[in-house]
Design a protein around this motif. Structure first.
Motif, short mmCIF file in Angstrom:
data_model
loop_
_atom_site.label_atom_id
_atom_site.label_comp_id
_atom_site.label_asym_id
_atom_site.label_seq_id
_atom_site.Cartn_x
_atom_site.Cartn_y
_atom_site.Cartn_z
N ILE A 28 0.85 -1.18 0.00
CA ILE A 28 0.00 0.00 0.00
C ILE A 28 0.89 1.23 0.00
CG2 ILE A 28 -1.74 1.27 1.32
CD1 ILE A 28 -2.67 -1.44 2.44
N CYS A 29 0.57 2.20 -0.88
CA CYS A 29 1.50 3.30 -1.14
C CYS A 29 1.94 4.04 0.11
CB CYS A 29 0.88 4.26 -2.15
SG CYS A 29 -0.71 4.95 -1.64
N PHE A 30 1.04 4.31 1.05
CA PHE A 30 1.42 5.10 2.22
C PHE A 30 2.01 4.25 3.35
CE2 PHE A 30 -3.23 4.52 2.09
CZ PHE A 30 -3.43 3.71 3.18
N ILE A 31 2.05 2.93 3.16
CA ILE A 31 2.67 2.05 4.16
C ILE A 31 3.99 1.49 3.65
CG2 ILE A 31 2.40 -0.08 5.50
CD1 ILE A 31 -0.58 0.40 5.56
N GLY A 32 4.00 1.11 2.35
CA GLY A 32 5.23 0.59 1.75
C GLY A 32 5.67 -0.71 2.40
N LYS A 33 6.96 -0.79 2.77
CA LYS A 33 7.51 -2.02 3.33
C LYS A 33 7.40 -2.09 4.86
CE LYS A 33 10.91 -2.72 -0.36
NZ LYS A 33 12.34 -2.90 -0.69
N ARG A 34 6.80 -1.08 5.47
CA ARG A 34 6.70 -1.06 6.92
C ARG A 34 5.70 -2.10 7.42
NH1 ARG A 34 5.56 5.18 7.82
NH2 ARG A 34 4.34 4.75 5.95
N ASN A 35 5.84 -2.46 8.69
CA ASN A 35 4.91 -3.38 9.32
C ASN A 35 3.51 -2.76 9.35
OD1 ASN A 35 3.48 -4.22 12.06
ND2 ASN A 35 4.80 -5.92 11.42
N PHE A 36 2.55 -3.50 8.79
CA PHE A 36 1.18 -3.01 8.65
C PHE A 36 0.58 -2.63 10.01
CE2 PHE A 36 -3.43 -3.94 8.28
CZ PHE A 36 -3.76 -3.12 7.23
N LYS A 37 0.74 -3.52 10.97
CA LYS A 37 0.16 -3.29 12.29
C LYS A 37 0.79 -2.09 12.99
CE LYS A 37 -0.61 -5.67 16.71
NZ LYS A 37 -0.39 -6.93 17.45
N ASN A 38 2.10 -1.98 12.94
CA ASN A 38 2.79 -0.87 13.60
C ASN A 38 2.37 0.47 13.01
OD1 ASN A 38 4.12 -2.70 15.21
ND2 ASN A 38 6.03 -2.64 14.04
N PHE A 39 2.14 0.50 11.68
CA PHE A 39 1.72 1.73 11.04
C PHE A 39 0.32 2.15 11.52
CE2 PHE A 39 -0.77 3.75 7.69
CZ PHE A 39 -0.01 4.90 7.44
N LEU A 40 -0.57 1.16 11.67
CA LEU A 40 -1.96 1.46 11.99
C LEU A 40 -2.24 1.71 13.46
CD1 LEU A 40 -3.79 -1.06 9.65
CD2 LEU A 40 -3.69 1.42 9.40
N LEU A 41 -1.39 1.22 14.35
CA LEU A 41 -1.65 1.34 15.79
C LEU A 41 -1.98 2.76 16.25
CD1 LEU A 41 0.78 -1.18 17.54
CD2 LEU A 41 -1.72 -1.05 17.81
N PRO A 42 -1.24 3.79 15.80
CA PRO A 42 -1.57 5.14 16.27
C PRO A 42 -2.97 5.60 15.85
CG PRO A 42 0.63 5.07 15.33
CD PRO A 42 -0.02 3.77 14.99
N TYR A 43 -3.47 5.03 14.75
CA TYR A 43 -4.79 5.43 14.25
C TYR A 43 -5.92 4.59 14.85
CZ TYR A 43 -2.00 7.67 10.57
OH TYR A 43 -1.09 8.44 9.88
N LEU A 44 -5.65 3.31 15.09
CA LEU A 44 -6.71 2.38 15.49
C LEU A 44 -6.62 1.90 16.92
CD1 LEU A 44 -6.81 0.15 12.26
CD2 LEU A 44 -8.22 2.15 12.79
N GLY A 45 -5.41 1.87 17.48
CA GLY A 45 -5.23 1.34 18.83
C GLY A 45 -5.51 -0.14 18.90
N TYR A 46 -5.70 -0.65 20.12
CA TYR A 46 -5.98 -2.07 20.34
C TYR A 46 -7.47 -2.26 20.63
CZ TYR A 46 -0.95 -2.87 20.89
OH TYR A 46 0.40 -2.95 20.68
N GLN A 47 -8.05 -3.30 20.07
CA GLN A 47 -9.42 -3.71 20.38
C GLN A 47 -9.40 -5.23 20.54
OE1 GLN A 47 -11.87 -2.13 17.22
NE2 GLN A 47 -12.02 -0.14 18.21
N LYS A 48 -8.90 -5.66 21.68
CA LYS A 48 -8.64 -7.07 21.90
C LYS A 48 -9.92 -7.90 21.90
CE LYS A 48 -4.30 -6.44 24.41
NZ LYS A 48 -3.46 -7.13 23.45
N GLY A 49 -9.79 -9.10 21.38
CA GLY A 49 -10.90 -10.04 21.34
C GLY A 49 -10.37 -11.45 21.24
N ALA A 50 -11.26 -12.42 21.11
CA ALA A 50 -10.87 -13.83 21.14
C ALA A 50 -10.64 -14.40 19.74
CB ALA A 50 -11.95 -14.64 21.85
N PHE A 51 -9.70 -15.34 19.67
CA PHE A 51 -9.61 -16.27 18.56
C PHE A 51 -10.45 -17.50 18.94
CE2 PHE A 51 -5.29 -14.38 17.65
CZ PHE A 51 -5.57 -13.96 16.35
N GLU A 52 -11.39 -17.88 18.10
CA GLU A 52 -12.18 -19.09 18.34
C GLU A 52 -12.12 -19.98 17.12
OE1 GLU A 52 -16.19 -18.16 19.29
OE2 GLU A 52 -15.71 -17.00 21.10
N ASN A 53 -12.23 -21.31 17.36
CA ASN A 53 -12.40 -22.20 16.21
C ASN A 53 -13.89 -22.26 15.85
OD1 ASN A 53 -13.60 -23.94 18.06
ND2 ASN A 53 -11.84 -25.34 18.16
#
Length: 356
Positions: free
Chosen positions: A193-218
């Motif tokens: 993505i042009c404004f992210i490039g080779k950077r870690n996707f999650k690290n780039f988005l954290l300042p904008y989205l923060g954490y919203q923790k939830g469960a992994f379920e099968n």
């Protein structure tokens, strides 16, 4: 009288060769650099400024005028804000398609026309065929074809657009650049993505989205771990889940957005990853006319996927019901499905969040 073409110059080899070829054909060519994003690297150097310097060097080599336009505000409002809002909802948007529709072939095209241009040209790998209508075709290089990102282009737009390198392979484009000693001849392609490039996707988005923790379920509802937010995961994803245990690797097979739960299962080809049907909305047809149904054709549900045989079973002005002849892996809500008849791009739409 010479026709005037404004070439959208990105600072890469593709747009550089596009400008070179158009001038060789006798067009009056202007280079126009579009600034969409403001950011500096770790040394404090503006990334777009570096690209613009490359554009200036190439334009000087080709002997064409060079200009720049700032669409940072428009990009933030029309592309990035939408990108964030879709992620917050738990979906996986494709900002490149929106950028083409709202920026490159809208405000940027308007700017080119205001400069007195007859055409806007870009370095996209695709071609336009004019018969009774203007048709969008795949590029000659199957590994670089970009028609998937351009399915929203209408007749009104296509009559004003040129794709000078669509009939070439990437290797041929680089060879042309090298033979003319263009400054960008060996410059690496941009990725991601042009404004992210080779950077870690999650690290780039954290300042904008923060954490919203939830469960992994099968699929049986067993809790297997916890995630950091729906936005950071997509259907079919394997990496970054951090779910241990015996057996095959775990993959994201679905998202329960209402409960903030990510559904996972083991195995690359788990049945939960496959679907044979989907509903597409926000339809856009290149010829401005929707096909008569049932309509057999092929489609892609992601960039660089091989064409998959399908039938458009039902269609309205805004929605289409699509049935694939073979089940498709990791159909992802809010990604685009793009339809083809051979090499001709028919149009496409957005994949509905809910299964049919």
């Amino acid at each position: 009288m010479k026709k005037t073409v404004v070439v959208g110059m990105s600072g890469g080899v593709d747009s550089s060769v596009a400008a070179l070829l158009l001038k060789a054909k006798g067009y009056q060519v202007m280079g126009l650099f579009m600034k969409n994003w403001e950011e500096k690297d770790e040394k404090g150097i503006c990334l777009s400024a570096s690209d613009f310097e490359d554009v200036q060097k190439v334009c000087a080599q080709i002997d064409i005028p060079c200009y720049t336009v700032n669409f940072v505000k428009e990009y933030q409002e029309s592309v990035f804000s939408y990108f964030l809002s879709e992620l917050k909802k738990g979906y996986t948007p494709n900002p490149d398609i929106l950028c083409n529709r709202e920026i490159k072939f809208k405000v940027f095209l308007d700017k080119a026309m205001s400069l007195g241009a007859d055409y806007l040209a870009t370095g996209h790998y695709c071609t336009i065929e004019e018969e009774k209508s203007f048709y969008l075709h795949k590029g000659q290089d199957p590994n670089k074809d970009q028609s998937y990102f351009l399915y929203t282009l209408s007749q009104k737009i296509l009559e004003k657009v040129l794709f000078p390198i669509g009939h070439l392979t990437k290797q041929e484009v680089r060879s042309i650049a090298l033979s003319h000693n263009l400054f960008t001849a060996k410059k690496k392609d941009s990725v991601g993505i042009c404004f992210i490039g080779k950077r870690n996707f999650k690290n780039f988005l954290l300042p904008y989205l923060g954490y919203q923790k939830g469960a992994f379920e099968n699929t049986q509802g067993q809790v297997l771990g916890y995630h950091d937010g729906l936005a950071y995961y997509t259907i079919g994803q394997r990496k970054g889940l951090k779910i241990g245990g015996a057996g095959d690797a775990w993959f994201v097979v679905a998202k329960d957005i209402k409960r903030n739960v990510i559904i996972v299962e083991q195995g690359l080809d788990h049945p939960s990853l496959y679907q044979s049907e989907l509903i597409a909305t926000d339809l856009s047809w290149v010829a401005d006319l929707s096909p008569q149904t049932p309509y057999p054709c092929s489609a892609k549900i992601r960039y660089r996927q091989k064409d998959q045989n399908c039938v458009i079973e039902k269609i309205s002005e805004t929605k289409a019901f699509v049935r694939f002849l073979e089940p498709q892996r990791a159909i992802t809500p809010r990604q685009s499905i793009v339809f083809y008849a051979g090499n001709r791009c028919l149009g496409g739409g957005m994949i509905e969040p809910e299964a049919p």
